[in-house]
Motif scaffolding. Structure first.
Motif, PDB file in Angstrom:
ATOM      1  N   ALA A   5      36.785  36.316  39.478  1.00 52.34           N
ATOM      2  CA  ALA A   5      37.568  37.520  39.209  1.00 52.34           C
ATOM      3  C   ALA A   5      38.111  37.507  37.777  1.00 52.34           C
ATOM      4  CB  ALA A   5      38.711  37.634  40.215  1.00 52.34           C
ATOM      5  N   CYS A   6      38.593  36.356  37.319  1.00 52.43           N
ATOM      6  CA  CYS A   6      39.066  36.253  35.934  1.00 52.43           C
ATOM      7  C   CYS A   6      37.933  36.524  34.949  1.00 52.43           C
ATOM      8  CB  CYS A   6      39.654  34.863  35.680  1.00 52.43           C
ATOM      9  SG  CYS A   6      41.218  34.546  36.520  1.00 52.43           S
ATOM     10  N   ALA A   7      36.738  36.012  35.239  1.00 54.10           N
ATOM     11  CA  ALA A   7      35.590  36.242  34.366  1.00 54.10           C
ATOM     12  C   ALA A   7      35.213  37.718  34.327  1.00 54.10           C
ATOM     13  CB  ALA A   7      34.404  35.398  34.828  1.00 54.10           C
ATOM     14  N   LEU A   8      35.259  38.389  35.476  1.00 49.80           N
ATOM     15  CA  LEU A   8      34.916  39.810  35.504  1.00 49.80           C
ATOM     16  C   LEU A   8      35.949  40.642  34.746  1.00 49.80           C
ATOM     17  CD1 LEU A   8      33.699  40.151  39.207  1.00 49.80           C
ATOM     18  CD2 LEU A   8      32.299  40.065  37.128  1.00 49.80           C
ATOM     19  N   ILE A   9      37.225  40.254  34.808  1.00 50.27           N
ATOM     20  CA  ILE A   9      38.251  40.937  34.024  1.00 50.27           C
ATOM     21  C   ILE A   9      37.978  40.753  32.535  1.00 50.27           C
ATOM     22  CG2 ILE A   9      40.703  40.934  33.441  1.00 50.27           C
ATOM     23  CD1 ILE A   9      41.258  40.188  36.366  1.00 50.27           C
ATOM     24  N   CYS A  10      37.593  39.539  32.140  1.00 48.35           N
ATOM     25  CA  CYS A  10      37.243  39.284  30.737  1.00 48.35           C
ATOM     26  C   CYS A  10      36.053  40.144  30.311  1.00 48.35           C
ATOM     27  CB  CYS A  10      36.923  37.801  30.535  1.00 48.35           C
ATOM     28  SG  CYS A  10      38.343  36.703  30.667  1.00 48.35           S
ATOM     29  N   TRP A  11      35.066  40.279  31.187  1.00 50.85           N
ATOM     30  CA  TRP A  11      33.890  41.081  30.849  1.00 50.85           C
ATOM     31  C   TRP A  11      34.264  42.538  30.627  1.00 50.85           C
ATOM     32  CZ3 TRP A  11      29.357  40.997  28.829  1.00 50.85           C
ATOM     33  CH2 TRP A  11      28.470  42.064  29.018  1.00 50.85           C
ATOM     34  N   ARG A  12      35.156  43.065  31.434  1.00 52.11           N
ATOM     35  CA  ARG A  12      35.578  44.459  31.260  1.00 52.11           C
ATOM     36  C   ARG A  12      36.317  44.658  29.945  1.00 52.11           C
ATOM     37  NH1 ARG A  12      37.802  44.847  37.421  1.00 52.11           N
ATOM     38  NH2 ARG A  12      35.761  44.892  38.462  1.00 52.11           N
ATOM     39  N   LYS A  32      33.304  44.374  27.144  1.00 52.41           N
ATOM     40  CA  LYS A  32      32.212  45.336  27.093  1.00 52.41           C
ATOM     41  C   LYS A  32      32.454  46.476  26.099  1.00 52.41           C
ATOM     42  CE  LYS A  32      28.883  47.660  30.060  1.00 52.41           C
ATOM     43  NZ  LYS A  32      28.498  47.966  31.449  1.00 52.41           N
ATOM     44  N   PRO A  33      33.655  47.090  26.022  1.00 52.84           N
ATOM     45  CA  PRO A  33      33.837  48.160  25.027  1.00 52.84           C
ATOM     46  C   PRO A  33      33.762  47.685  23.584  1.00 52.84           C
ATOM     47  CG  PRO A  33      35.532  48.254  26.734  1.00 52.84           C
ATOM     48  CD  PRO A  33      34.819  46.953  26.906  1.00 52.84           C
ATOM     49  N   LEU A  34      33.875  46.370  23.358  1.00 46.66           N
ATOM     50  CA  LEU A  34      33.854  45.836  22.002  1.00 46.66           C
ATOM     51  C   LEU A  34      32.437  45.541  21.507  1.00 46.66           C
ATOM     52  CD1 LEU A  34      36.809  43.300  22.390  1.00 46.66           C
ATOM     53  CD2 LEU A  34      36.908  45.662  21.560  1.00 46.66           C
ATOM     54  N   GLN A  35      31.473  45.584  22.430  1.00 51.56           N
ATOM     55  CA  GLN A  35      30.098  45.224  22.046  1.00 51.56           C
ATOM     56  C   GLN A  35      29.377  46.410  21.397  1.00 51.56           C
ATOM     57  OE1 GLN A  35      28.419  43.720  25.737  1.00 51.56           O
ATOM     58  NE2 GLN A  35      28.966  41.641  25.201  1.00 51.56           N
ATOM     59  N   PRO A  39      28.847  53.461  37.392  1.00 53.68           N
ATOM     60  CA  PRO A  39      28.312  52.238  37.995  1.00 53.68           C
ATOM     61  C   PRO A  39      29.320  51.623  38.956  1.00 53.68           C
ATOM     62  CG  PRO A  39      28.974  51.841  35.725  1.00 53.68           C
ATOM     63  CD  PRO A  39      29.074  53.320  35.951  1.00 53.68           C
ATOM     64  N   LYS A  40      28.816  51.023  40.015  1.00 54.93           N
ATOM     65  CA  LYS A  40      29.684  50.353  40.970  1.00 54.93           C
ATOM     66  C   LYS A  40      30.267  49.097  40.322  1.00 54.93           C
ATOM     67  CE  LYS A  40      28.624  53.182  44.359  1.00 54.93           C
ATOM     68  NZ  LYS A  40      27.667  54.018  43.632  1.00 54.93           N
ATOM     69  N   PRO A  41      31.480  48.722  40.670  1.00 56.12           N
ATOM     70  CA  PRO A  41      32.106  47.567  40.011  1.00 56.12           C
ATOM     71  C   PRO A  41      31.404  46.248  40.279  1.00 56.12           C
ATOM     72  CG  PRO A  41      33.455  48.345  41.849  1.00 56.12           C
ATOM     73  CD  PRO A  41      32.386  49.370  41.636  1.00 56.12           C
ATOM     74  N   ALA A  73      48.042  42.365  38.772  1.00 55.91           N
ATOM     75  CA  ALA A  73      47.635  43.602  39.441  1.00 55.91           C
ATOM     76  C   ALA A  73      46.124  43.773  39.374  1.00 55.91           C
ATOM     77  CB  ALA A  73      48.338  44.796  38.790  1.00 55.91           C
ATOM     78  N   HIS A  74      45.527  43.449  38.230  1.00 53.43           N
ATOM     79  CA  HIS A  74      44.072  43.516  38.102  1.00 53.43           C
ATOM     80  C   HIS A  74      43.400  42.467  38.984  1.00 53.43           C
ATOM     81  CE1 HIS A  74      44.515  45.423  33.821  1.00 53.43           C
ATOM     82  NE2 HIS A  74      44.789  46.270  34.792  1.00 53.43           N
ATOM     83  N   LEU A  75      44.001  41.278  39.035  1.00 57.21           N
ATOM     84  CA  LEU A  75      43.395  40.191  39.811  1.00 57.21           C
ATOM     85  C   LEU A  75      43.402  40.514  41.299  1.00 57.21           C
ATOM     86  CD1 LEU A  75      42.224  37.329  39.215  1.00 57.21           C
ATOM     87  CD2 LEU A  75      44.462  36.414  39.811  1.00 57.21           C
ATOM     88  N   HIS A  76      44.498  41.045  41.788  1.00 59.78           N
ATOM     89  CA  HIS A  76      44.594  41.336  43.209  1.00 59.78           C
ATOM     90  C   HIS A  76      44.058  42.715  43.559  1.00 59.78           C
ATOM     91  CE1 HIS A  76      47.850  38.038  43.378  1.00 59.78           C
ATOM     92  NE2 HIS A  76      46.694  37.554  43.775  1.00 59.78           N
ATOM     93  N   TRP A  77      43.479  43.392  42.571  1.00 58.69           N
ATOM     94  CA  TRP A  77      42.694  44.577  42.881  1.00 58.69           C
ATOM     95  C   TRP A  77      41.426  44.169  43.620  1.00 58.69           C
ATOM     96  CZ3 TRP A  77      37.941  46.593  40.835  1.00 58.69           C
ATOM     97  CH2 TRP A  77      37.690  47.919  41.180  1.00 58.69           C
ATOM     98  N   PHE A  78      40.997  42.914  43.422  1.00 64.48           N
ATOM     99  CA  PHE A  78      39.894  42.354  44.207  1.00 64.48           C
ATOM    100  C   PHE A  78      40.442  42.033  45.598  1.00 64.48           C
ATOM    101  CE2 PHE A  78      39.007  41.343  39.787  1.00 64.48           C
ATOM    102  CZ  PHE A  78      37.680  41.729  39.649  1.00 64.48           C
ATOM    103  N   ARG A  79      40.003  42.774  46.591  1.00 65.17           N
ATOM    104  CA  ARG A  79      40.610  42.699  47.913  1.00 65.17           C
ATOM    105  C   ARG A  79      40.453  41.331  48.565  1.00 65.17           C
ATOM    106  NH1 ARG A  79      38.927  48.566  50.579  1.00 65.17           N
ATOM    107  NH2 ARG A  79      39.960  49.872  49.008  1.00 65.17           N
ATOM    108  N   ARG A  80      39.405  40.610  48.209  1.00 66.36           N
ATOM    109  CA  ARG A  80      39.177  39.303  48.836  1.00 66.36           C
ATOM    110  C   ARG A  80      40.259  38.302  48.451  1.00 66.36           C
ATOM    111  NH1 ARG A  80      35.524  38.047  53.041  1.00 66.36           N
ATOM    112  NH2 ARG A  80      35.399  35.792  53.141  1.00 66.36           N
ATOM    113  N   LEU A  81      40.993  38.557  47.382  1.00 66.69           N
ATOM    114  CA  LEU A  81      42.021  37.633  46.924  1.00 66.69           C
ATOM    115  C   LEU A  81      43.388  37.924  47.526  1.00 66.69           C
ATOM    116  CD1 LEU A  81      41.093  37.390  43.130  1.00 66.69           C
ATOM    117  CD2 LEU A  81      40.409  35.883  45.000  1.00 66.69           C
TER     118      LEU A  81
END
Length: 277
Positions: A264-271, A274-277, A11-13, A238-246
């Motif tokens: 971006a912080c919310a999307l990092i939390c979701w990732r 998700k494996p815990l669900q 899936p696309k990010p 590093a994860h936060l600035h993987w989002f190029r817009r930032l």
């Protein structure tokens, strides 16, 4: 004999699956269509929402967002982003996901780490001249994470602001995290910081918040040992600035850039969730 094989498409990010949309949809403001002079039908929120992470991930300009993708025009996505920013959707989404992480025992408040190592260039409110970048104007991202590197809060200032001045605002920006019975968790037990946060005045202010400061001292030899625990906030950056817009602040409006930061912080939390669900 050549045996065929197939590869499952990843899936696309920026794609919003049903599980994430079930979290997001209740937070969006409801807009009723007018009965008279209704005008053009409003583009579906789910499709427009996917356009916002698409811009966040790729860093493209709004006007370059292709309508063939189905997200609507770039102006439609920008207007919806501004509308949802005014409705405080992004901090509420981040808070809901933090509560889900705490409910899954994936959030560790035993200690937190703070840092602000990089800056996003360009101008606008909450910018300042960067002394280490030939005086270029830019903004600085300040981040606090839990013991595992999950982003708890992020703030935006000009590059000319000292890191230590944002230590207390960062601690106060951590939302009350529910997810378990009893009082919401608001403060970590310990906060870790590098030498940029070394100031006795701010140590006292941290103690006043019932948080123990563990901050490296200036003028001492390297090897304080805090790096073995503080590295999680550097990984989170590093994860936060993987989002190029930032990486470069293109938005003149500071609230729009802060909206991207919180999303971006919310999307990092979701990732992480998700494996815990």
């Amino acid at each position: 004999m050549i045996r065929g094989w197939c590869r499952v498409a990843r899936p696309k990010p920026w794609e919003v699956d049903d599980e994430l949309w079930a979290v997001i949809e209740p937070l969006l403001p409801k807009v009723e269509r007018r009965m008279r002079h209704a005008g053009r039908k409003r583009h579906p929120d789910r499709l427009v929402f996917q356009g916002i992470p698409f811009v966040l991930h790729t860093g493209i300009a709004w006007e370059h967002l292709l309508q063939e993708l189905g997200f609507g025009s770039g102006m439609t996505c920008w207007r919806r982003l501004a509308e949802w920013t005014e409705a405080h959707v992004w901090p509420r989404l981040h808070e809901v996901l933090l509560a889900k992480l705490r409910n899954a025992n994936a959030l560790d408040f035993s200690r937190a780490a703070v840092d602000a190592p990089t800056s996003a260039r360009k101008g606008g409110p909450k910018t300042g001249r960067n002394r280490v970048d030939r005086g270029r104007t830019g903004s600085k991202h300040h981040l606090i994470t839990d013991a595992t590197g999950i982003p708890l809060a992020v703030t935006l200032t000009g590059c000319n602001r000292n890191d230590v001045t944002q230590l207390i605002p960062l601690l106060q920006a951590v939302p009350p995290v529910r997810g378990k019975r009893g009082r919401p968790k608001r403060r970590p037990d310990v906060v870790l910081g590098d030498r940029g946060y070394d100031h006795d005045k701010y140590r006292r202010l941290v103690w006043d918040l019932s948080v123990k400061p563990l901050i490296a001292r200036r003028g001492t030899e390297l090897g304080s040992g805090l790096g073995t625990q503080r590295w999680v906030v550097e990984r989170a950056f590093a994860h936060l600035h993987w989002f190029r817009r930032l990486r470069i602040r293109w938005e003149i409006r500071d609230d729009i850039h802060e909206a991207f930061l919180t999303l971006a912080c919310a999307l990092i939390c979701w990732r992480r969730l998700k494996p815990l669900q």
